[in-house]
Motif scaffolding. Sequence first.
Motif, PDB file in Angstrom:
ATOM      1  N   LYS A  17       7.509 -10.075  11.497  1.00  0.00           N
ATOM      2  CA  LYS A  17       6.720  -9.284  10.724  1.00  0.00           C
ATOM      3  C   LYS A  17       5.519 -10.132  10.182  1.00  0.00           C
ATOM      4  O   LYS A  17       5.798 -11.062   9.494  1.00  0.00           O
ATOM      5  CB  LYS A  17       7.581  -8.474   9.753  1.00  0.00           C
ATOM      6  N   ASN A  18       4.401  -9.568  10.210  1.00  0.00           N
ATOM      7  CA  ASN A  18       3.176 -10.338   9.711  1.00  0.00           C
ATOM      8  C   ASN A  18       2.423  -9.317   8.479  1.00  0.00           C
ATOM      9  O   ASN A  18       1.980  -8.422   8.778  1.00  0.00           O
ATOM     10  CB  ASN A  18       2.252 -10.563  10.716  1.00  0.00           C
ATOM     11  N   TRP A  19       2.541  -9.728   7.227  1.00  0.00           N
ATOM     12  CA  TRP A  19       2.121  -8.936   6.226  1.00  0.00           C
ATOM     13  C   TRP A  19       0.709  -8.694   6.211  1.00  0.00           C
ATOM     14  O   TRP A  19       0.229  -7.681   5.818  1.00  0.00           O
ATOM     15  CB  TRP A  19       2.417  -9.783   4.691  1.00  0.00           C
ATOM     16  N   GLU A  20      -0.141  -9.522   6.784  1.00  0.00           N
ATOM     17  CA  GLU A  20      -1.520  -9.400   6.948  1.00  0.00           C
ATOM     18  C   GLU A  20      -1.914  -8.088   7.854  1.00  0.00           C
ATOM     19  O   GLU A  20      -2.845  -7.262   7.452  1.00  0.00           O
ATOM     20  CB  GLU A  20      -2.243 -10.640   7.391  1.00  0.00           C
TER      21      GLU A  20
ATOM     22  N   TYR B 246      -0.051  -5.379   8.193  1.00  0.00           N
ATOM     23  CA  TYR B 246       0.405  -4.261   7.367  1.00  0.00           C
ATOM     24  C   TYR B 246      -0.749  -3.801   6.323  1.00  0.00           C
ATOM     25  O   TYR B 246      -1.155  -2.923   6.034  1.00  0.00           O
ATOM     26  CB  TYR B 246       1.648  -4.441   6.494  1.00  0.00           C
TER      27      TYR B 246
ATOM     28  N   LYS C 229       5.685  -2.393   3.316  1.00  0.00           N
ATOM     29  CA  LYS C 229       6.024  -3.175   4.341  1.00  0.00           C
ATOM     30  C   LYS C 229       5.232  -4.574   4.327  1.00  0.00           C
ATOM     31  O   LYS C 229       6.119  -5.601   4.776  1.00  0.00           O
ATOM     32  CB  LYS C 229       5.640  -2.645   5.823  1.00  0.00           C
ATOM     33  N   ALA C 230       4.140  -4.690   3.689  1.00  0.00           N
ATOM     34  CA  ALA C 230       3.475  -6.128   3.499  1.00  0.00           C
ATOM     35  C   ALA C 230       4.407  -7.032   2.605  1.00  0.00           C
ATOM     36  O   ALA C 230       4.482  -8.057   2.983  1.00  0.00           O
ATOM     37  CB  ALA C 230       2.111  -6.063   3.308  1.00  0.00           C
ATOM     38  N   ILE C 231       4.705  -6.240   1.424  1.00  0.00           N
ATOM     39  CA  ILE C 231       5.710  -7.048   0.639  1.00  0.00           C
ATOM     40  C   ILE C 231       6.883  -7.586   1.038  1.00  0.00           C
ATOM     41  O   ILE C 231       7.289  -8.507   1.104  1.00  0.00           O
ATOM     42  CB  ILE C 231       5.848  -6.124  -0.514  1.00  0.00           C
ATOM     43  N   GLN C 232       7.633  -6.471   2.026  1.00  0.00           N
ATOM     44  CA  GLN C 232       9.019  -7.159   2.634  1.00  0.00           C
ATOM     45  C   GLN C 232       8.679  -8.329   3.806  1.00  0.00           C
ATOM     46  O   GLN C 232       9.536  -9.013   3.987  1.00  0.00           O
ATOM     47  CB  GLN C 232       9.130  -5.882   3.436  1.00  0.00           C
ATOM     48  N   ALA C 233       7.213  -8.282   4.130  1.00  0.00           N
ATOM     49  CA  ALA C 233       6.967  -9.135   5.216  1.00  0.00           C
ATOM     50  C   ALA C 233       6.386 -10.529   4.520  1.00  0.00           C
ATOM     51  O   ALA C 233       6.166 -11.776   5.059  1.00  0.00           O
ATOM     52  CB  ALA C 233       5.930  -8.845   6.235  1.00  0.00           C
TER      53      ALA C 233
ATOM     54  N   LEU D 103       3.988 -10.460   1.461  1.00  0.00           N
ATOM     55  CA  LEU D 103       2.906 -10.382   0.433  1.00  0.00           C
ATOM     56  C   LEU D 103       3.119 -10.818  -0.940  1.00  0.00           C
ATOM     57  O   LEU D 103       4.118 -10.157  -1.361  1.00  0.00           O
ATOM     58  CB  LEU D 103       2.151  -8.970   0.547  1.00  0.00           C
TER      59      LEU D 103
END
Length: 442
Positions: free
Chosen positions: A77-80, A82, A104-108, A110
């Motif tokens: 997973k890539n936060w950028e 999301y 989702k970005a936080i989980q990945a 961020l």
Amino acid sequence: MKNNLLSVIYISLLILILGCTTSKKETEKVVEEEYTTNDQNPKWVSSLINAYRTLNDNQSIEAANQLYEAAELMPKKNWEIYFMAATVYAPKNKNDKAFLSLDKAIQAGLRDSVLTATYPALSNLRNDLRWNTLLHTISNKRRTYIQTIKNPELLKELEEMWAQDQLALSQYEEKTKALDSNASTEEYQLLFKPVEDRWEINRNKLDSIINIYGWPGNKLVGEDGAKISWAIPQHYPDVFFKQKCLSLIEKAMKKGDMDPNHYAELNDRIARDTWQKQIYGASMAQGAPYPIKDPANVDRRRVELGLLEPIEVYAYFHGIKYQRPSVEEAKITLATSHQKALHSFETFEKFIDQKNIDSANTHITNAISFYGELSNEQLYQASLHLALFENKRSKRICKKILKVLIWRKWEGRFQIAKQSEFVSWYEKKEWLEITELLQKSQ
């Protein structure tokens, strides 16, 4: 033309690369299970290409949906991605989808609350009751992350160094807006001097950090600090410093302490700075990658290094449509490039004989643009021709040729100091720079 949204996110997030990397073991698994070197891309690759293609056409809900779906399919997973989806959803008042993408970005990964709080495209979310909770969650994520870093104080120092770099560049951009269309190269150079001074300061500070701690990689300063450590030599113009850092990054990467993307980007930046073909396709020009060595097999090299995204995805991220050529297509392109480079060089020599320096400058510049197609000896002969002309552009090209030959550590480089063609340079600042580089190259 590169999409504006992609450009802004690219600069603001400091992602010159996608960052879709995994460990060596995970990479081998992906290669075995779903990567092929023919035109059959894994599903996540095709989805991401389609998402970038749509985003380049228009910043629509469809583009955001495709970005989100592609991010969900990615092997890591890539936060950028999301985050990018959220920046498209928010201006369209799709708050639920924007917050879902940010979650989702936080989980990945961020963990930058300042970036999130100040990002213009997310401004519609600031009056939403979920906004402060989101920022609080990101702040907590960063605090937890800081606790995993061996030297958080050193991370702060690196972040301040990078902030000063970006401040110097932004001030330069503001000052250039006041110049008129007839401004000279010298006027731009004068305004750029504070940026060069900041780069020199950061280079010296990074050198001191290396001397004390070794290379500041993921374990010492976290992924954020390691990215800054890589970005500083990216900006610093001296290739010898870049090569020193590349060697240290390579050693750290082999221990799992640096992102392979950083190695690929700096390696290809050095190739670009020394007018040679790049290896991984990590350096993009306007509308296409800079020339690539054996482009038919570039994706295989990328995967072997640990870069999961094929060059087609990487190029689309930069707003560039590029398709990896077949072996036969690559051979034809290489042969054509070689012929064009030689023709331009021969035409350059004819204009030199005719003392038509403006046309000569144009043709040697064109020959050089086919990176790696002129030999060191041809480049050196060009420098000898150009040195005899009192022409500003000729002097700039000549100086760059000499620097490139020294950076390449061409075996004949020490004869430069003995050539009569450069006598007129001896009392000039440019000559001091050349002689200092020669000393460094020993």
